[in-house]
Design an enzyme around this catalytic site. Structure first.
Site, PDB file in Angstrom:
ATOM      1  N   CYS A   1      -1.853   3.428  11.240  1.00 56.38           N
ATOM      2  CA  CYS A   1      -1.703   4.642  12.054  1.00 56.38           C
ATOM      3  C   CYS A   1      -2.982   4.856  12.861  1.00 56.38           C
ATOM      4  CB  CYS A   1      -1.359   5.851  11.198  1.00 56.38           C
ATOM      5  SG  CYS A   1      -2.436   6.132   9.780  1.00 56.38           S
TER       6      CYS A   1
ATOM      7  N   CYS B   1       0.872  -1.193   0.000  1.00 56.52           N
ATOM      8  CA  CYS B   1       0.000   0.000   0.000  1.00 56.52           C
ATOM      9  C   CYS B   1       0.899   1.230   0.000  1.00 56.52           C
ATOM     10  CB  CYS B   1      -0.916  -0.003   1.212  1.00 56.52           C
ATOM     11  SG  CYS B   1      -1.770  -1.558   1.514  1.00 56.52           S
TER      12      CYS B   1
END
Length: 393
Positions: A334, A209
C-alpha cells in the site's frame, strides 16, 4: 465545549500526536480515543469536531510541525473562522501573536514529496492523498450476495462483484449484517488486490503476511471455503484477531501459522514447492493510506524505507520457495513509492531464475514497471502496487 475550547483541545492532542510521530509512540486515532475517555464532559458533537480539527491540521501541514499550536495556526491560515477562535477566551487558545508563524504546508515532508515525484506521482495525485477516504465494504460471498442483500443504507455498487461504497462515518459495524458476517469493511484497492490472485476452490494458498486477516477472508470467500488456506504472520497479536473474524464470516478452512522472523521456513516447510498461490501483502510505509492515516507521513525517513525494502525482498524470496511449478506469487504494497513496489518486483525477477511477470488486467490501475499502481486520484482507492509473478511448469 465552546468552539474555542475545541480548538484548544485539538492543539493539545496535536502536541501528543507530534510527540508520538517523533518517538514512534501511539498513533493519532489512539491518542484521540484516549483523550475522549479522559474528558467525559465532551459530548459526541464535541468529540467529532475535535477529531476533525486534529486531522484537518495534520493534512494541512507538510513537514512535522514543532508544536500543535503552529499546526493549528496553519489550519487557521486556511480558514478564517478558525483564526477567529484564537481569542484568548476561557478554555480557548490565546490570541495569535504578531510574530507567530504557522507550520509549513504541503502534502508531506519535502524529502518524501521528492521521492513521490521521482516515482511518477504527480502533484494532483499527491494532493489526492490529503482527501478523505470513503467507507468500502465487501459482501461476504460465503453468506450473501450483493445483488440480494438489503442493508440499512443503500451502498454504491463498485466494479468488483461484491464491493459497495458508503459515506465516510457510516456505522457499518453496528449493522446486524456486519455482526452476522455478511459484510466486511475492506478498501476497494484491497479488494482489487485479492481479485488479482485469482484463487480457486481446492487450491493451496498461503497468505504470507496475513495480519488480522482482512484479505485472508476475501481469499477464503473466493475459494468457496474449499482447499487449503494458510494465514501466517510474525505478529501474534494481529494474527490472533483472525479466528473470531473467520468464525463470524463462516470461513472454516483457514489455518493460522505463527512465524518466527528470520526462521519462517521452519514453520512453513511442509508447504515448500506445494502452494498454488502465495499472497505477499508486504509491510511497507503505508504512504498509499494517507487518506486514512495522514500522520504516517511524519513517521517515515529514508532508513525506514530501506528497512521495508529489505523485508519485502526477503518475503518475495520466501514466497518463491513455497510455490510449485505452475503457481504464482501476488505482491502487494500500500505504497506509491517505486522502492516499495515496482523496483522490488523487478529486483525479484532479476534474481529469481524462471520467474516471469504475469500482469493481468483488473479494470483499475495504471501500469507501473511490471505491475499496476492504483491511486486515489485515478481509481478512488488507497494507493497500491500490485504485481503477479508466475513460475512456469
Amino acid at each position: 465545549m465552546t468552539p474555542a475550547a475545541r480548538v484548544q483541545a485539538a492543539i493539545e492532542i496535536l502536541d501528543n500526536v507530534i510527540d508520538g510521530a517523533r518517538g514512534n509512540g501511539a498513533p493519532a486515532d489512539r491518542i484521540i480515543a484516549n483523550w475522549a475517555k479522559s474528558n467525559r464532559y465532551a459530548g459526541s458533537k464535541d468529540r467529532r469536531a475535535v477529531r476533525e480539527l486534529v486531522y484537518s491540521a495534520i493534512r494541512a501541514c507538510g513537514p512535522i510541525p514543532k508544536t500543535g499550536r503552529v499546526a493549528m495556526l496553519r489550519l487557521a491560515e486556511m480558514d478564517e473562522t478558525i483564526a477567529a477562535l484564537f481569542d484568548g477566551s476561557q478554555y480557548g487558545p490565546h490570541a495569535i501573536g504578531r510574530n507567530e508563524k504557522p507550520a509549513q504546508g504541503g502534502v508531506a515532508p519535502d524529502w518524501l514529496v521528492e521521492r513521490l515525484a521521482a516515482s511518477g506521482v504527480d502533484a494532483a495525485a499527491q494532493e489526492a492523498l490529503l482527501g478523505r477516504a470513503p467507507l468500502d465494504v465487501r459482501v461476504n460471498a460465503l453468506k450473501a450476495d450483493r445483488g440480494g442483500l438489503e442493508l440499512p443504507v443503500a451502498g454504491e455498487h463498485l466494479a468488483p462483484p461484491q464491493a459497495l461504497r458508503f459515506e465516510q462515518g457510516t456505522q457499518v459495524e453496528q449493522w446486524p449484517e456486519y455482526r452476522e458476517g455478511k459484510v466486511e469493511v475492506q478498501d476497494l484497492g484491497s479488494q482489487y488486490a485479492c481479485l488479482a490472485a485469482e484463487v480457486k476452490p481446492g487450491e493451496t494458498v498461503i497468505d504470507l503476511c496475513a495480519g488480522a486477516g482482512g484479505k485472508t477472508l476475501a481469499l477464503a470467500a473466493a475459494m468457496e471455503n474449499r482447499g487449503t488456506l494458510v494465514a501466517s504472520d510474525t505478529d501474534r497479536s494481529r494474527l490472533s484477531r483472525l479466528a473470531p473474524r473467520a468464525e463470524r464470516a463462516g470461513a472454516g478452512m483457514i489455518e493460522t501459522v505463527l512465524l518466527d522472523a528470520g526462521r519462517e521456513m521452519d514453520a512453513l516447510g511442509q508447504y515448500r514447492r506445494a502452494a498454488d498461490c502465495v499472497f505477499v501483502d508486504a509491510p511497507c510505509s503505508g504512504i498509499g493510506t494517507l487518506r486514512r492515516k495522514p500522520e504516517a507521513k511524519w513517521r517515515l525517513d529514508s532508513r525506514s524505507l530501506d528497512r521495508y525494502a529489505g523485508i519485502q525482498d526477503k518475503l518475495l524470496d520466501i514466497a518463491a520457495e513455497l510455490v510449485r511449478p505452475g503457481g504464482r506469487i501476488i505482491f502487494v504494497t500500500c505504497s506509491l513509492l517505486d522502492e516499495e513496489g515496482a523496483n522490488r518486483f523487478e529486483a525479484f525477477l532479476e534474481r529469481a531464475p524462471g520467474w516471469q511477470a504475469d500482469t493481468r488486467k483488473l479494470g483499475a490501475g495504471k501500469p507501473r514497471g511490471k505491475g499496476l499502481r492504483l491511486t486515489p486520484s485515478h481509481d478512488g482507492t488507497d494507493g497500491f502496487f500490485i504485481a503477479r509473478a508466475a513460475l512456469p511448469c
